[in-house]
Design a protein around this motif. Structure first.
Motif, PDB file in Angstrom:
ATOM      1  N   THR A   1     -36.001   0.026 -11.870  1.00 23.89           N
ATOM      2  CA  THR A   1     -34.894  -0.344 -11.000  1.00 23.89           C
ATOM      3  C   THR A   1     -35.337  -0.533  -9.560  1.00 23.89           C
ATOM      4  OG1 THR A   1     -33.337   0.853 -12.424  1.00 23.89           O
ATOM      5  CG2 THR A   1     -32.613   0.344 -10.186  1.00 23.89           C
ATOM      6  N   TYR A   2     -36.109   0.429  -9.017  1.00 19.97           N
ATOM      7  CA  TYR A   2     -36.474   0.298  -7.610  1.00 19.97           C
ATOM      8  C   TYR A   2     -37.513  -0.802  -7.402  1.00 19.97           C
ATOM      9  CZ  TYR A   2     -40.988   2.882  -7.566  1.00 19.97           C
ATOM     10  OH  TYR A   2     -42.287   3.289  -7.739  1.00 19.97           O
TER      11      TYR A   2
ATOM     12  N   ASP B   1     -27.234   1.469 -20.851  1.00 21.73           N
ATOM     13  CA  ASP B   1     -26.932   2.571 -19.944  1.00 21.73           C
ATOM     14  C   ASP B   1     -26.920   3.869 -20.753  1.00 21.73           C
ATOM     15  OD1 ASP B   1     -26.216   4.079 -17.784  1.00 21.73           O
ATOM     16  OD2 ASP B   1     -24.081   3.562 -17.881  1.00 21.73           O
TER      17      ASP B   1
ATOM     18  N   THR C   1     -44.017  -1.124 -15.856  1.00 17.37           N
ATOM     19  CA  THR C   1     -43.017  -1.687 -14.951  1.00 17.37           C
ATOM     20  C   THR C   1     -43.631  -2.704 -14.004  1.00 17.37           C
ATOM     21  OG1 THR C   1     -43.359   0.252 -13.516  1.00 17.37           O
ATOM     22  CG2 THR C   1     -41.480   0.308 -15.031  1.00 17.37           C
TER      23      THR C   1
ATOM     24  N   GLY D   1     -35.594   8.099 -18.730  1.00 10.32           N
ATOM     25  CA  GLY D   1     -34.981   8.147 -17.399  1.00 10.32           C
ATOM     26  C   GLY D   1     -35.959   7.772 -16.308  1.00 10.32           C
ATOM     27  N   GLN D   2     -37.187   8.284 -16.384  1.00 11.38           N
ATOM     28  CA  GLN D   2     -38.201   7.964 -15.384  1.00 11.38           C
ATOM     29  C   GLN D   2     -38.546   6.484 -15.417  1.00 11.38           C
ATOM     30  OE1 GLN D   2     -41.987  10.405 -14.336  1.00 11.38           O
ATOM     31  NE2 GLN D   2     -42.660   8.979 -15.907  1.00 11.38           N
TER      32      GLN D   2
ATOM     33  N   THR E   1     -35.795   4.426 -13.765  1.00  7.61           N
ATOM     34  CA  THR E   1     -35.825   4.617 -12.317  1.00  7.61           C
ATOM     35  C   THR E   1     -36.904   3.758 -11.670  1.00  7.61           C
ATOM     36  OG1 THR E   1     -35.000   6.885 -12.534  1.00  7.61           O
ATOM     37  CG2 THR E   1     -36.098   6.310 -10.473  1.00  7.61           C
TER      38      THR E   1
END
Length: 295
Positions: A222-223, A193, A177, A215-216, A219
């Motif tokens: 996104t942040y 999604d 990321t 999912g992790q 997350t």
């Protein structure tokens, strides 16, 4: 003279309220929150809680802002962590969505990520690599007499393997990321999604899906995108990204999961299943932003 006493009826929990649930002693992971009167000292490396002062702490990084909440948690291996919620300045305004600076991302199992530009990130499969060692330790753990000292020691040994797997997965997710957000010219990222909780109901794929940690990853991405003023675009989970030709928009009636490459019957273009899906996700996300309808 005898007196009669009426016992009040038990409270009835209606609506969203439920009966109180007590924490089990068998669960080793504990946590509690300190909502106020918490301070930190980076020079001395300590954190002060309302009733405990001068706790030696290793900070991952320094921060500036008003401390709102400090959550203290204990892992199954006996390690303590403090998660500090800080109120800082307003996040930067997201940049304008531009098609040439938008990347489509297809999440997979064989490859963790498949980008619309053709690049791929391998799936390390941390749990699969540790499965043999974990099976041996769990077999030894099953033979121990419950509540004995050796039982507790072996329980800790199993927990350490799970912790190493979790930390390895988190580490690779942070690295990928960071590479996408900070070392990439893209300003928008298109994703599906996905309903991960529903997907893990498939017994054949549940272990692999949990191991890859979609999912992790979403997350974290996104942040970090919010921190740097970049955009996350979500595509409907029912969009048939793999069965649509990204060149002529021809849609297949069916496509088995085992088929990794296919040729479009209409335009004869040969597709890599995952890269084609990432390209379709990118196009669909841009069409949703523009208010246009696609196939």
């Amino acid at each position: 003279m005898p007196c009669s006493m009426s016992i009040p009826p038990l409270p009835i929990f209606k609506g969203r309220a439920k009966f109180p649930r007590f924490k089990s002693k068998k669960i080793l992971e504990r946590s509690y929150q300190c909502p106020q009167h918490c301070t930190v000292n980076f020079e001395q490396g300590i954190i002060n809680l309302p009733k405990i002062k001068g706790i030696k702490t290793v900070f991952s990084r320094e921060f500036v802002g008003n401390i709102k909440t400090v959550t203290i948690s204990k892992t199954a291996t006996g390690k303590y962590y403090a998660s500090v919620l800080v109120e800082t300045d307003i996040l930067p305004t997201p940049t304008t969505i531009e098609p040439n600076l938008t990347v489509g991302i297809d999440l997979g199992i064989r490859h963790l990520l498949n980008l619309s530009d053709g690049s791929k990130f391998d799936n390390p499969k941390h749990l699969a690599k540790a499965s043999q060692r974990l099976a041996i330790q769990q077999k030894i753990f099953a033979r121990k007499q419950k509540q004995s000292k050796n039982y507790q020691k072996q329980k800790l040994a199993v927990a350490r393997i799970h912790e190493k797997v979790r930390h390895g997965r988190l580490d690779i997710h942070h690295k990928i990321t960071h590479s996408l957000i900070c070392e990439n010219q893209a300003t928008s990222y298109a994703l599906e999604d996905l309903a991960v909780k529903n997907m893990v109901k498939n017994r054949r794929l549940a272990k692999a899906i949990n191991d890859v940690g979609w999912g992790q990853f979403v997350t974290l991405l996104t942040y970090k995108a919010n921190w740097y003023g970049k955009n996350i675009l979500k595509v409907n989970r029912f969009f048939a990204s793999s069965k649509i030709c990204s060149h002529c928009h021809y849609k297949l009636d069916s496509l088995a999961l085992s088929v990794r490459n296919w040729t479009c019957p209409s335009c004869q273009v040969h597709h890599d299943r995952d890269v084609n899906a990432a390209s379709n996700i990118r196009k669909q996300a841009l069409a949703d932003v523009a208010g246009l309808a696609t196939v």
